[in-house]
Design a protein around this motif. Structure first.
Motif, PDB file in Angstrom:
ATOM      1  N   THR A  42       0.835  -1.204   0.000  1.00 22.68           N
ATOM      2  CA  THR A  42       0.000   0.000   0.000  1.00 22.68           C
ATOM      3  C   THR A  42       0.866   1.248   0.000  1.00 22.68           C
ATOM      4  OG1 THR A  42      -1.765  -1.173   1.161  1.00 22.68           O
ATOM      5  CG2 THR A  42      -1.821   1.242   1.246  1.00 22.68           C
ATOM      6  N   VAL A  43       1.894   1.248   0.829  1.00 26.55           N
ATOM      7  CA  VAL A  43       2.829   2.380   0.853  1.00 26.55           C
ATOM      8  C   VAL A  43       3.534   2.490  -0.486  1.00 26.55           C
ATOM      9  CG1 VAL A  43       4.869   3.356   1.987  1.00 26.55           C
ATOM     10  CG2 VAL A  43       3.123   2.195   3.359  1.00 26.55           C
ATOM     11  N   MET A  44       3.976   1.363  -1.027  1.00 23.05           N
ATOM     12  CA  MET A  44       4.686   1.357  -2.304  1.00 23.05           C
ATOM     13  C   MET A  44       3.812   1.909  -3.435  1.00 23.05           C
ATOM     14  SD  MET A  44       6.542  -1.799  -4.309  1.00 23.05           S
ATOM     15  CE  MET A  44       5.021  -2.715  -4.445  1.00 23.05           C
ATOM     16  N   SER A  45       2.583   1.439  -3.533  1.00 22.72           N
ATOM     17  CA  SER A  45       1.727   1.905  -4.632  1.00 22.72           C
ATOM     18  C   SER A  45       1.347   3.378  -4.453  1.00 22.72           C
ATOM     19  CB  SER A  45       0.485   1.022  -4.768  1.00 22.72           C
ATOM     20  OG  SER A  45      -0.308   1.080  -3.610  1.00 22.72           O
ATOM     21  N   THR A  46       1.171   3.817  -3.218  1.00 25.91           N
ATOM     22  CA  THR A  46       0.837   5.226  -2.988  1.00 25.91           C
ATOM     23  C   THR A  46       2.016   6.121  -3.331  1.00 25.91           C
ATOM     24  OG1 THR A  46      -0.721   4.573  -1.256  1.00 25.91           O
ATOM     25  CG2 THR A  46      -0.041   6.879  -1.297  1.00 25.91           C
ATOM     26  N   MET A  47       3.214   5.694  -2.978  1.00 26.72           N
ATOM     27  CA  MET A  47       4.391   6.486  -3.339  1.00 26.72           C
ATOM     28  C   MET A  47       4.594   6.491  -4.851  1.00 26.72           C
ATOM     29  SD  MET A  47       6.960   5.653  -0.177  1.00 26.72           S
ATOM     30  CE  MET A  47       8.244   6.838  -0.605  1.00 26.72           C
ATOM     31  N   ASP A  48       4.318   5.384  -5.506  1.00 26.07           N
ATOM     32  CA  ASP A  48       4.402   5.347  -6.961  1.00 26.07           C
ATOM     33  C   ASP A  48       3.373   6.299  -7.577  1.00 26.07           C
ATOM     34  OD1 ASP A  48       5.534   4.150  -9.433  1.00 26.07           O
ATOM     35  OD2 ASP A  48       3.464   3.453  -9.676  1.00 26.07           O
ATOM     36  N   ASN A  49       2.172   6.313  -7.037  1.00 30.84           N
ATOM     37  CA  ASN A  49       1.143   7.247  -7.523  1.00 30.84           C
ATOM     38  C   ASN A  49       1.587   8.694  -7.334  1.00 30.84           C
ATOM     39  OD1 ASN A  49      -0.568   5.171  -8.251  1.00 30.84           O
ATOM     40  ND2 ASN A  49      -1.764   5.270  -6.363  1.00 30.84           N
ATOM     41  N   LEU A  50       2.157   9.007  -6.177  1.00 31.31           N
ATOM     42  CA  LEU A  50       2.645  10.368  -5.941  1.00 31.31           C
ATOM     43  C   LEU A  50       3.763  10.724  -6.923  1.00 31.31           C
ATOM     44  CD1 LEU A  50       2.569  10.355  -2.049  1.00 31.31           C
ATOM     45  CD2 LEU A  50       1.256  11.900  -3.533  1.00 31.31           C
ATOM     46  N   HIS A  51       4.578   9.748  -7.277  1.00 34.19           N
ATOM     47  CA  HIS A  51       5.622   9.974  -8.278  1.00 34.19           C
ATOM     48  C   HIS A  51       5.004  10.253  -9.648  1.00 34.19           C
ATOM     49  CE1 HIS A  51       8.444   8.518 -11.413  1.00 34.19           C
ATOM     50  NE2 HIS A  51       9.236   9.336 -10.768  1.00 34.19           N
ATOM     51  N   ARG A  52       4.043   9.442 -10.046  1.00 38.13           N
ATOM     52  CA  ARG A  52       3.380   9.638 -11.346  1.00 38.13           C
ATOM     53  C   ARG A  52       2.686  10.992 -11.415  1.00 38.13           C
ATOM     54  NH1 ARG A  52      -0.726   7.138 -12.200  1.00 38.13           N
ATOM     55  NH2 ARG A  52      -0.976   5.836 -10.376  1.00 38.13           N
ATOM     56  N   LYS A  53       2.151  11.464 -10.303  1.00 37.86           N
ATOM     57  CA  LYS A  53       1.461  12.760 -10.249  1.00 37.86           C
ATOM     58  C   LYS A  53       2.439  13.938 -10.174  1.00 37.86           C
ATOM     59  CE  LYS A  53      -2.647  10.977  -7.886  1.00 37.86           C
ATOM     60  NZ  LYS A  53      -3.435  11.044  -6.624  1.00 37.86           N
ATOM     61  N   GLY A  54       3.727  13.633  -9.992  1.00 36.86           N
ATOM     62  CA  GLY A  54       4.738  14.698  -9.957  1.00 36.86           C
ATOM     63  C   GLY A  54       5.060  15.234  -8.582  1.00 36.86           C
ATOM     64  N   TRP A  55       4.502  14.663  -7.540  1.00 34.31           N
ATOM     65  CA  TRP A  55       4.754  15.162  -6.184  1.00 34.31           C
ATOM     66  C   TRP A  55       6.044  14.601  -5.597  1.00 34.31           C
ATOM     67  CZ3 TRP A  55       2.190  19.276  -5.527  1.00 34.31           C
ATOM     68  CH2 TRP A  55       0.896  19.400  -6.018  1.00 34.31           C
ATOM     69  N   LEU A  56       6.482  13.435  -6.085  1.00 36.25           N
ATOM     70  CA  LEU A  56       7.721  12.825  -5.630  1.00 36.25           C
ATOM     71  C   LEU A  56       8.631  12.577  -6.823  1.00 36.25           C
ATOM     72  CD1 LEU A  56       6.490  10.068  -3.114  1.00 36.25           C
ATOM     73  CD2 LEU A  56       7.350  12.360  -2.585  1.00 36.25           C
ATOM     74  N   ALA A  57       9.919  12.759  -6.607  1.00 36.24           N
ATOM     75  CA  ALA A  57      10.935  12.342  -7.575  1.00 36.24           C
ATOM     76  C   ALA A  57      11.573  11.074  -7.004  1.00 36.24           C
ATOM     77  CB  ALA A  57      11.976  13.439  -7.753  1.00 36.24           C
ATOM     78  N   ARG A  58      12.248  10.322  -7.869  1.00 35.50           N
ATOM     79  CA  ARG A  58      12.890   9.112  -7.372  1.00 35.50           C
ATOM     80  C   ARG A  58      14.079   8.748  -8.242  1.00 35.50           C
ATOM     81  NH1 ARG A  58       8.277   4.660  -9.039  1.00 35.50           N
ATOM     82  NH2 ARG A  58       8.776   4.592 -11.259  1.00 35.50           N
ATOM     83  N   ARG A  59      14.960   7.965  -7.627  1.00 39.16           N
ATOM     84  CA  ARG A  59      16.094   7.385  -8.359  1.00 39.16           C
ATOM     85  C   ARG A  59      16.303   5.979  -7.835  1.00 39.16           C
ATOM     86  NH1 ARG A  59      19.072  10.219  -4.512  1.00 39.16           N
ATOM     87  NH2 ARG A  59      20.566   8.890  -3.435  1.00 39.16           N
ATOM     88  N   ARG A  60      16.772   5.113  -8.703  1.00 39.52           N
ATOM     89  CA  ARG A  60      16.999   3.720  -8.324  1.00 39.52           C
ATOM     90  C   ARG A  60      18.215   3.646  -7.416  1.00 39.52           C
ATOM     91  NH1 ARG A  60      14.827  -0.912  -9.241  1.00 39.52           N
ATOM     92  NH2 ARG A  60      13.506  -0.366 -10.983  1.00 39.52           N
ATOM     93  N   ASP A  61      18.095   2.813  -6.382  1.00 39.31           N
ATOM     94  CA  ASP A  61      19.179   2.550  -5.440  1.00 39.31           C
ATOM     95  C   ASP A  61      19.192   1.045  -5.205  1.00 39.31           C
ATOM     96  OD1 ASP A  61      21.184   2.697  -3.547  1.00 39.31           O
ATOM     97  OD2 ASP A  61      19.888   3.465  -1.959  1.00 39.31           O
TER      98      ASP A  61
END
Length: 124
Positions: free
Chosen positions: A44-63
């Protein structure tokens, strides 16, 4: 980016991210933090963070196999965008602003005046 309010869980996650003392966070780190107060699935946390990324609220980089996430704007920038949205979509902007000013404290009003003075001095 259109400014919309967050869903309930999105708001909780963004609040946690804005309050963290680190620049980036993994889903695991945020999940572990949340589970001290609520029963929530990792996915649930993972999918919500992914949604926030898709919406532009979060950036991410692979680690490694995970992603590290961070907010794309500060809490204050987000709040300012919400306020601007209210001024431009809430009816007559002058009245919206007047009703807002009528409801803030004297200290908040002085902060607003200082912000306007700073903006004017930056323009000159």
């Amino acid at each position: 980016m259109a400014v919309r309010g967050f869903g309930d869980l999105e708001a909780v996650l963004m609040d946690r991210l804005w309050n963290r003392d680190v620049d980036t966070t993994t889903v695991r780190e945020l999940h572990d933090d949340l589970t001290t107060e609520r029963d929530i699935a990792y996915t649930t946390v993972m999918s919500t963070m992914d949604n926030l990324h898709r919406k532009g609220w979060l950036a991410r980089r692979r680690d490694g196999r995970a992603y590290r996430y961070w907010p794309t704007m500060t809490r204050e920038e987000y709040s300012a965008r919400r306020m601007h949205e209210a001024l431009t979509t809430g009816g007559r902007g002058d009245l919206v602003l007047r009703y807002f000013v009528d409801r803030i404290s004297d200290d908040e009003f002085e902060g607003l005046r200082a912000a306007v003075r700073t903006r004017r001095s930056e323009e000159n």
